[in-house]
Design an enzyme around this catalytic site. Structure first.
Site, mmCIF file in Angstrom:
data_model
loop_
_atom_site.group_PDB
_atom_site.id
_atom_site.type_symbol
_atom_site.label_atom_id
_atom_site.label_comp_id
_atom_site.label_asym_id
_atom_site.label_seq_id
_atom_site.Cartn_x
_atom_site.Cartn_y
_atom_site.Cartn_z
ATOM 1 N N ILE A 185 0.843 -1.208 0.000
ATOM 2 C CA ILE A 185 0.000 0.000 0.000
ATOM 3 C C ILE A 185 0.873 1.251 0.000
ATOM 4 C CG2 ILE A 185 -1.987 1.156 1.065
ATOM 5 C CD1 ILE A 185 -2.601 -1.406 2.560
ATOM 6 N N TYR A 236 -0.646 -9.802 15.394
ATOM 7 C CA TYR A 236 -0.523 -8.660 14.468
ATOM 8 C C TYR A 236 -1.480 -7.556 14.887
ATOM 9 C CZ TYR A 236 -1.929 -5.824 10.450
ATOM 10 O OH TYR A 236 -2.296 -4.766 9.650
ATOM 11 N N ASP A 261 -8.652 -2.385 10.383
ATOM 12 C CA ASP A 261 -9.933 -2.766 11.004
ATOM 13 C C ASP A 261 -9.761 -3.958 11.955
ATOM 14 O OD1 ASP A 261 -9.579 -4.823 9.155
ATOM 15 O OD2 ASP A 261 -11.483 -4.522 8.116
ATOM 16 N N GLU A 262 -8.617 -4.647 11.873
ATOM 17 C CA GLU A 262 -8.412 -5.817 12.744
ATOM 18 C C GLU A 262 -8.330 -5.443 14.209
ATOM 19 O OE1 GLU A 262 -5.930 -9.001 11.815
ATOM 20 O OE2 GLU A 262 -6.239 -8.860 9.658
ATOM 21 N N HIS A 295 -8.941 -17.583 13.935
ATOM 22 C CA HIS A 295 -9.368 -16.911 12.697
ATOM 23 C C HIS A 295 -10.617 -16.043 12.923
ATOM 24 C CE1 HIS A 295 -10.036 -17.651 8.086
ATOM 25 N NE2 HIS A 295 -9.900 -16.372 8.391
ATOM 26 N N LYS A 348 -0.776 -3.660 16.236
ATOM 27 C CA LYS A 348 -1.288 -2.442 15.573
ATOM 28 C C LYS A 348 -2.103 -1.609 16.567
ATOM 29 C CE LYS A 348 -0.965 -1.356 11.824
ATOM 30 N NZ LYS A 348 0.078 -0.567 11.119
ATOM 31 N N THR A 376 8.649 -3.425 15.246
ATOM 32 C CA THR A 376 8.269 -2.449 14.209
ATOM 33 C C THR A 376 6.941 -1.755 14.523
ATOM 34 O OG1 THR A 376 9.506 -3.586 12.484
ATOM 35 C CG2 THR A 376 7.675 -2.194 11.753
ATOM 36 N N ASP A 425 15.478 1.566 9.294
ATOM 37 C CA ASP A 425 14.501 0.931 10.184
ATOM 38 C C ASP A 425 13.752 2.015 10.961
ATOM 39 O OD1 ASP A 425 13.208 -0.520 12.175
ATOM 40 O OD2 ASP A 425 14.937 -1.803 12.587
ATOM 41 N N ARG A 433 -6.906 -21.243 10.261
ATOM 42 C CA ARG A 433 -5.921 -20.374 10.928
ATOM 43 C C ARG A 433 -6.301 -20.293 12.413
ATOM 44 N NH1 ARG A 433 -5.759 -14.277 8.637
ATOM 45 N NH2 ARG A 433 -4.076 -15.002 7.297
ATOM 46 N N TYR A 458 -8.768 -21.537 4.377
ATOM 47 C CA TYR A 458 -8.776 -21.913 5.787
ATOM 48 C C TYR A 458 -10.202 -22.213 6.271
ATOM 49 C CZ TYR A 458 -4.101 -19.686 6.069
ATOM 50 O OH TYR A 458 -2.797 -19.323 5.893
#
Ligand code: NAD
Ligand code: DAU
Length: 335
Positions: free
Chosen positions: A13, A147, A124-125, A273, A151, A98, A59, A270, A204
């Site tokens: 992106i 993840y 949105d997660e 999931h 975020k 990161t 980095d 997953r 999955y």
């Protein structure tokens, strides 16, 4: 805005955002800071080469790299991240470095330099899964994989800097994004490139998980609008409202590609999931955003791009990716 730092600009992106800026704003200078992890690729920036573009390898979690890249910039669009859920399930150390520590470094160095706009690109997660309806920006954060947790943590640092120091932080939460130059670990490019090679499409679980698909240029136009016109301290969801079950996505892709539905293979789910992501995008729409590329056109353009750009993805799939694929999917496909 004269000079914008785009972190993670060699990724999917971020590189689309760089192209978008250079195309749309003839006077802007773009500086990319990117570590070139497995997901960063200078091929993604070939079209950006110009005297209005500077690339710096470094980095975001390294103070000197971050400080050096943001010198002279008046705005930051922070894309750099470890971005793949499956990898975070296998080990989250890089995600913390990161996506959490890196955000803190960006915020501290931006504060020291009085950078005027700092946009953190989020997802949105962070809301977690929702059975019906859609999350608005004030919904609680309930990330359910490492993840997403990293975020959410990065976002909270951003909001805390806004509250404590008045840092001009803006946050966008985009939905599942697709389009050209997406690394083939993600579902859509994995399915498309596997189908081109007559390889199975690993789905999955029961394939009824729902994602809301957004074309990459529309995600970029949303981020651009918030960067320029959003209100500091505010969060903006970005989604097209284009919800699809994974089964539906895979079947439609195969139809478009004249490939057999027998390529679909259901594999073990997953871990953790999330069943369905859905976000309410009225707030960014009220700012003037509308997506320009519908699902059918976006999918057709994406399939066409992968068919016409085998030079781009074949070398990725032959390299380290092969080892990753065999490790993750080998056992799944042989069960
Ligand atoms: P990507 O994995 O394609 O690219 C990430 C880029 O960041 C790569 O170029 C990589 O080299 C760089 N990077 C990673 N660690 C770095 C570090 N420590 N320092 C500097 N550069 C580093 O990711 P993407 O899909 O383009 O996602 C970009 C952003 O958008 C991420 O913040 C992600 O969380 C967010 N997002 C992605 C989606 C999606 O569907 N892909 C949806 C919503 C939000
Ligand atoms: O929702 C936004 C998020 O979308 C971004 O924040 C992430 O960076 C991005 O990776 C994406 O996360 P997902 O986990 O939703 O995307 P992914 O492409 O990995 O998977 C999409 C759906 O397809 C999901 O329900 C899992 C499923 N899937 C994925 C892969 C890789 C499969 O069924 N098989 C697969 O092999």
């Amino acid at each position: 805005m004269k000079r914008i730092l785009v972190t993670g600009g060699a990724g999917f992106i971020g590189s689309a955002f760089v192209r978008y800026q250079l195309r749309r704003y003839p006077d802007v200078h773009i500086v990319v800071l990117d570590k070139l992890t497995y997901a960063g690729n200078l091929d993604n920036l070939k079209e950006a080469a110009s005297d209005r573009f500077t690339f710096i390898r470094g980095d975001v979690a390294n103070r000197e790299d971050a400080a050096n890249a943001m010198n002279g910039c008046d705005a930051i669009a922070h894309f750099a991240a470890e971005s793949h859920v499956d990898r975070s399930l296998a080990g989250a150390a890089d995600f913390i470095s990161t996506n959490v520590a890196g955000v803190n470094v960006i915020l501290e160095e931006a504060l020291a330099r009085g950078i005027k706009r700092i946009l953190l690109v989020s997802t949105d997660e962070v809301y977690g899964s929702i059975e019906s309806g859609a999350f608005a920006e004030d919904a609680p954060l309930r990330p359910r994989n490492p993840y997403a947790a990293s975020k959410a943590a990065g976002e909270l640092f951003g909001l805390a800097f806004h509250a404590s120091h008045g840092s001009p932080v803006l946050i966008t939460r985009g939905s599942n994004t697709y389009g050209p130059y997406q690394y083939p670990e993600k579902a859509l490019p994995l399915f498309i490139t596997n189908a081109i090679d007559g390889q199975p499409l690993p789905i999955y679980g029961d394939g009824r998980n729902v994602r809301d698909w957004l074309f990459v240029d529309d995600h970029c136009s949303g981020i651009d609008l918030v960067l320029r016109n959003g209100e500091p301290g505010q969060i903006y969801n970005i989604a097209d409202g284009n919800e699809k079950q994974n089964n539906e996505v895979a079947r439609r892709l195969l139809e478009l590609m004249n490939a057999s539905p027998s390529l679909i293979r259901f594999v073990r789910d997953r871990a953790g999931h999330d069943r369905r992501y859905a976000i309410d995008s009225s707030k960014i729409r009220a700012l003037g955003w509308t997506p320009a590329t519908g699902w059918e056109d976006g999918m057709a353009a994406t399939v066409r791009w992968y068919k016409e750009n085998e030079w781009w993805w074949r070398k990725i799939k032959r390299g380290d990716f092969r080892e990753y694929y065999d490790r993750l999917y080998g056992p799944l496909l042989s069960e």
